[in-house]
Design an enzyme around this catalytic site. Sequence first.
Site, PDB file in Angstrom:
ATOM      1  N   GLN A   1       0.811  -1.216   0.000  1.00  0.00           N
ATOM      2  CA  GLN A   1       0.000   0.000   0.000  1.00  0.00           C
ATOM      3  C   GLN A   1       0.845   1.266   0.000  1.00  0.00           C
ATOM      4  OE1 GLN A   1      -1.484  -1.216   4.103  1.00  0.00           O
ATOM      5  NE2 GLN A   1      -1.642   1.015   4.287  1.00  0.00           N
TER       6      GLN A   1
ATOM      7  N   CYS B   1      -5.108  -0.076   3.745  1.00  0.00           N
ATOM      8  CA  CYS B   1      -4.999  -1.481   4.141  1.00  0.00           C
ATOM      9  C   CYS B   1      -6.328  -2.206   4.051  1.00  0.00           C
ATOM     10  CB  CYS B   1      -4.436  -1.578   5.552  1.00  0.00           C
ATOM     11  SG  CYS B   1      -5.526  -0.919   6.826  1.00  0.00           S
TER      12      CYS B   1
ATOM     13  N   ASN C   1       0.168  -9.342   5.141  1.00  0.00           N
ATOM     14  CA  ASN C   1       0.106  -7.892   5.287  1.00  0.00           C
ATOM     15  C   ASN C   1       0.203  -7.231   3.919  1.00  0.00           C
ATOM     16  OD1 ASN C   1      -0.044  -5.424   6.546  1.00  0.00           O
ATOM     17  ND2 ASN C   1       1.783  -5.677   7.793  1.00  0.00           N
TER      18      ASN C   1
ATOM     19  N   HIS D   1      -5.529  -1.196  11.812  1.00  0.00           N
ATOM     20  CA  HIS D   1      -4.983  -1.755  10.576  1.00  0.00           C
ATOM     21  C   HIS D   1      -5.720  -3.038  10.226  1.00  0.00           C
ATOM     22  CE1 HIS D   1      -1.951  -2.261   7.485  1.00  0.00           C
ATOM     23  NE2 HIS D   1      -1.543  -3.426   7.968  1.00  0.00           N
TER      24      HIS D   1
END
Length: 443
Positions: free
Chosen positions: A64, A70, A384, A363
Amino acid sequence: MNTTINSNMLESFHNNFESSKLNKVIQTAVIKSGFDAMIGKQDEQIAHPMLFSLELETGEITNQKGSGRCWMFAGLNTLRVEVMKKLNLSNFEFSQNYPMFWDKLEKANYYLECILDTLDEPTEGRLIRHLIRGPMNDGGQWDMFCALIDKYGCVPKSVMPETFHSSNTGAMNNLITRRLREDAIILRDAYKDGASIDELRAKKDGMLDEVYRLLAMALGEPPKTFTYEYYDKDKVYHRIENLTPHTFMEQYVGRALEDYVSIINAPTADKPYGKTYTVQYLGNIVGGRQVKYLNLPSEDLKKLAIAQMQDGEPVWFGCDVGQMLQRDMGIMGLNTYSYDLLGFNYTMNKAQRLDYATSLMTHAMVFVGVNLVDGKPNRWKVENSWGDTSGQKGYYLMTDEWFDEFNYQIVVNKKYLSEEQLAAWEQEPIVLKPWDPMGSLAL
């Protein structure tokens, strides 16, 4: 009793610090390398290797970059698994720029409609101060992601690739934020001067035209139709013509987003388990999908997430990622740092951290694996969106104890809910204040 800091107190503080040799050793180390390097431990890394009894196939790690998307990256990464299966791909990535364009435009409209809905509120009041604090930001929630996909569909990354400002959103957000705050002044002043709601909405249309123009400059205009070309796993070339964002979603994702529900763990006194909640003035699309949560114990979140992964499907989740995080090792655990070396002993529980603004969901990521010992989880594999140089080649490890303390939300297909949980989900949600910690946005 002292009400101010005085010279006697300072002398006492100084003498207490100087009397400990350990203080001086720690001071030397912290000045040179910082707190994290000084008190970081390898205990979690040793106790929890990056091995999992259940692991899902994923695409390549996404990034990102300098944006707070996210929640979009995590959402799209859960959907891409279906595309990879249907098109026989070893990797696939959606355009994150595409939903971002529409999110920005819709957030501008949502904000201006909130202003029109609160014209009689005082400017200095808490509600107006809350609304104007961040009219244009990157953050979002699962239901906001679904609202975007439902209305606008999705496209492959090659069709609407990244731009400088999709990956670095600060300056763009600042320009739009300043404009929207001025727009709020214009609308509220016009209302005081007697303008009708129709006249105010006519002004709003012009304001949105300005936002669209800036977004088109920064991000490019989203495609209405496109052709998708690719090679599959077997090196066979394919070309699919006359696609729209909606037909691509329908044909190659095919997942009914309305079947997915958001389950939270917020053990505060004001949010009993087994109830549903929403947050006032939280959303991105006027008339779109409502943000809604079902609050359950942490153990229930784990069982639901495991059930979905056992069926081969990843799980979107939201947590407070910065808590006890060893970023270079990619580990989220409760034994990653020795705070006791600093003389600190943190004793707040999860409810107290929420009540006293010490923790909240910050997040969104994706669960793509779990390690089960005698049927119980002891660590979780996390995909992630910080690039493959972060963590362990882009993947992170969450200990089960950390899950209990700092994980707040998962999204699962409601078919995994028990009859009791499903009945609870169907309740009308209790409306929380806009500044409630459950109104936080994932960045």
